[in-house]
Design a protein around this motif. Structure first.
Motif, short mmCIF file in Angstrom:
data_model
loop_
_atom_site.label_atom_id
_atom_site.label_comp_id
_atom_site.label_asym_id
_atom_site.label_seq_id
_atom_site.Cartn_x
_atom_site.Cartn_y
_atom_site.Cartn_z
N GLN A 98 16.00 34.32 44.00
CA GLN A 98 16.59 32.99 44.11
C GLN A 98 17.47 32.84 45.34
O GLN A 98 18.01 31.77 45.57
N GLY A 99 17.62 33.88 46.11
CA GLY A 99 18.44 33.82 47.31
C GLY A 99 19.81 34.43 47.15
O GLY A 99 20.66 34.29 48.04
N GLY A 100 20.05 35.09 46.02
CA GLY A 100 21.35 35.69 45.79
C GLY A 100 21.69 36.79 46.79
O GLY A 100 22.87 37.07 47.04
N ASP A 101 20.65 37.42 47.39
CA ASP A 101 20.93 38.45 48.37
C ASP A 101 21.61 37.88 49.61
O ASP A 101 22.31 38.60 50.33
N SER A 102 21.45 36.58 49.85
CA SER A 102 22.13 35.94 50.98
C SER A 102 23.61 35.75 50.69
O SER A 102 24.44 35.73 51.61
N LEU A 103 23.96 35.58 49.41
CA LEU A 103 25.35 35.37 49.03
C LEU A 103 26.17 36.64 49.14
O LEU A 103 27.34 36.60 49.52
N PHE A 104 25.55 37.80 48.85
CA PHE A 104 26.30 39.05 48.80
C PHE A 104 26.13 39.82 50.10
O PHE A 104 25.01 40.10 50.52
N GLY A 105 27.25 40.13 50.71
CA GLY A 105 27.21 40.88 51.95
C GLY A 105 28.50 40.69 52.73
O GLY A 105 29.48 40.10 52.25
N GLU A 106 28.49 41.20 53.94
CA GLU A 106 29.65 41.09 54.81
C GLU A 106 29.21 40.54 56.17
O GLU A 106 28.04 40.67 56.54
N PRO A 107 30.13 39.90 56.90
CA PRO A 107 31.55 39.71 56.60
C PRO A 107 31.77 38.69 55.48
O PRO A 107 31.16 37.61 55.49
N ALA A 108 32.61 39.05 54.52
CA ALA A 108 32.91 38.17 53.40
C ALA A 108 33.85 37.05 53.85
O ALA A 108 34.63 37.21 54.80
N LEU A 109 33.75 35.93 53.17
CA LEU A 109 34.56 34.76 53.52
C LEU A 109 36.04 35.06 53.31
O LEU A 109 36.44 35.57 52.27
N GLU A 110 36.84 34.74 54.32
CA GLU A 110 38.29 34.86 54.22
C GLU A 110 38.87 33.48 53.91
O GLU A 110 38.56 32.50 54.58
#
Length: 520
Positions: A206-218
């Motif tokens: 569903q595209g969740g791999d795009s949500l998880f990763g770095e750089p994470a939102l500050e």
């Protein structure tokens, strides 16, 4: 003509005026962090109200975060047009309610989970945590327990969970060591691990791999002002995200939780530090477990002391649980349609949430206000709910509707967020660490097997040589004068030969010769 923002009184103009309508309705910035509700049936003007509130808060220097569900809110980045067909209607409305119609663009930053219609917005499994991830994947209580164990072990072992493959690798390790982990943390079944892995695969598709990763939102990158002092309006492209409603709701809840956990206490500031609009809020509560609703209630109740203003946007107030609805002091209710008995009941319940006005029936007003009108109740001095009023919502200063791809690309290219978040980073984390451990373990096994084979070869060679020596060596060869010593050696050799035929003897020789071999 009055201005929309009164800096001295710390208020923003919401609407009002005109025949049959109240005097100007203003939102006290001091009480904006008491949260708010924007409700109404489809097509009654909720999106325009959200847009005008975002404009007013930005003019007051308050950053805003909102989700663009239909792609309509991107027009905030472009000034409204005096030549458009809506200009005449907007001019009449502005004159009627007594404000200046000052068309202007607003500072906008576009965000997108998939990184196409905005800058990539990412988080890590570690930051989201097992509770929200379990909610996102609709796990059972037992599976959620296994997820908690995986996070606990990862934390204890220093294995960073930064993306989906880290979490998948960690679950594989948990499944392989289920017997040992069960003794310490409780039962870990491989069936539960497999179910979680399948849910992760669905999330990845569903595209969740795009949500998880770095750089994470500050969060600091959301709480910004432009050079003129306007609050930055952060727009999350949610048209595609809405196709995965659970992912949409979980992401926004994570963002709200992060604001709650990271921002320091500020008490009651003169204006919010950031305003957060949760569009299609019913998605957050549909089939949500009790524990999750309690967490949202806790955040809504306590986050106001962090200076965060939260607005829930939905079609009907009944979409919001009562415990949370009770925290929303500022309310803008557009028309509700009552075509069925259930709708009529919901209409009466919505009317009961307002402080009655003796001049009209609240339920009747909610049912009959037109497009661009609303029934409002905004907090007054000392946080007292205002008497319900029929209000004409002010027209927007920015453009209504979407913008072109070229305009969006131009705004994104000018933003410093592109340099910071444009390129994904894959740091050394759980997936890589566990892979190295597996390789080291495989090499250790290979070394042990090689040593065992070498020890076997040495043992076999020594035994053959010994037998050959005993079989072919002449009886008188090597005789010395020390006949007593020779007889002792010969006796030891016969004893050794007998022992070699037993398992215990073989074990002894393997151990001795093996240690000698390794010492070389």
């Amino acid at each position: 003509m009055a201005d929309v923002v009164d800096g001295q009184a710390n208020t923003v103009f919401v609407g009002g005026g005109g025949a049959g309508h109240a005097s100007p309705q203003t939102l006290l910035l001091k009480y904006a962090n008491r949260h708010g509700l924007i409700a109404g049936a489809t097509g009654t003007g909720k999106t325009v109200t959200l847009q005008t509130l975002a404009e007013s808060l930005s003019l007051a220097g308050v950053p805003v975060f909102l989700a663009d569900v239909k792609g309509d809110l991107a027009g905030l980045s472009r000034a409204g047009s005096a030549d458009g067909k809506l200009h005449q209607a907007f001019s009449e409305r502005a004159s009627q309610i007594g404000i200046s119609l000052a068309y202007q663009a607003f500072p906008v930053t576009f965000w997108d989970v998939w990184g196409k219609s905005g800058h990539p917005v990412r988080t890590t499994p570690a930051e989201m945590g097992p509770l929200l991830l379990s909610r996102l994947m609709d796990l059972t209580d037992v599976q959620e327990g296994v997820m908690n164990i995986a996070f606990r072990v990862a934390d204890e072992q220093g294995l960073a969970l930064l993306d989906l493959k880290d979490l998948q690798a960690m679950l594989v390790w948990v499944g392989q060591n289920a017997a040992d982990l069960s003794l310490r943390y409780g039962n870990v079944s491989t069936a539960s691990v497999g179910a979680i892995q399948r849910a992760l695969l669905v999330l990845e598709n569903q595209g969740g791999d795009s949500l998880f990763g770095e750089p994470a939102l500050e969060l600091a990158d959301l709480i910004r002002q432009d050079a003129s002092g306007k609050g930055m309006i952060n727009i999350l492209a949610a048209d595609k995200l809405m196709q995965s409603p659970r992912l949409y709701a979980t992401f926004l809840l994570w963002l709200l939780s992060e604001l709650f956990e990271q921002l320091p206490e500020v008490g009651d500031p003169d204006r919010p530090r950031i305003a957060f609009f949760f569009d299609e809020a019913h998605l957050l509560f549909d089939d949500a477990p009790k524990a999750l609703i309690e967490k949202v209630e806790q955040v809504a109740r306590l986050i106001r002391s962090k200076g965060v203003s939260v607005w829930f946007v939905s079609q009907n107030p009944t979409d919001i649980p009562d415990a949370i609805l009770g925290q929303l002091g500022n309310r803008i209710q557009h028309a509700l349609r009552a075509f069925t008995a259930k709708d009529q009941k919901a209409l009466r319940m919505a009317a009961q949430n307002y402080r009655a006005n003796p001049d009209f029936d609240t339920a009747d007003a909610i049912q009959n206000v037109g497009t661009g009108e609303a029934v409002t109740s905004l907090l007054e001095a000392k946080g007292v709910p205002g008497v319900v009023q029929r209000t004409l919502i002010r027209p927007p200063f920015s453009s209504l509707g979407p913008i072109s791809d070229a305009e969006r690309a131009q705004i994104m290219n000018a933003s410093p967020m592109g340099l910071k978040y444009g390129q994904a980073v894959d740091r050394d984390s759980a997936h890589e660490m566990l892979a190295r451990k597996a390789e080291e373990a495989a090499r250790a096994v290979a070394r042990a097997e090689a040593e065992a084979r070498e020890n076997d070869a040495l043992f076999d060679m020594t035994r053959d040589e010994y037998r050959n020596a005993r079989r072919y060596k002449p009886r008188d060869e090597g005789r010395t004068r020390s006949s007593r010593s020779d007889s002792i050696v010969e006796t030891f050799g016969k004893s050794l030969a007998r022992q070699l035929g037993t398992k215990s003897g073989q074990a002894i020789v393997r151990g001795v010769l093996g240690s000698l071999f390794r010492g070389r």
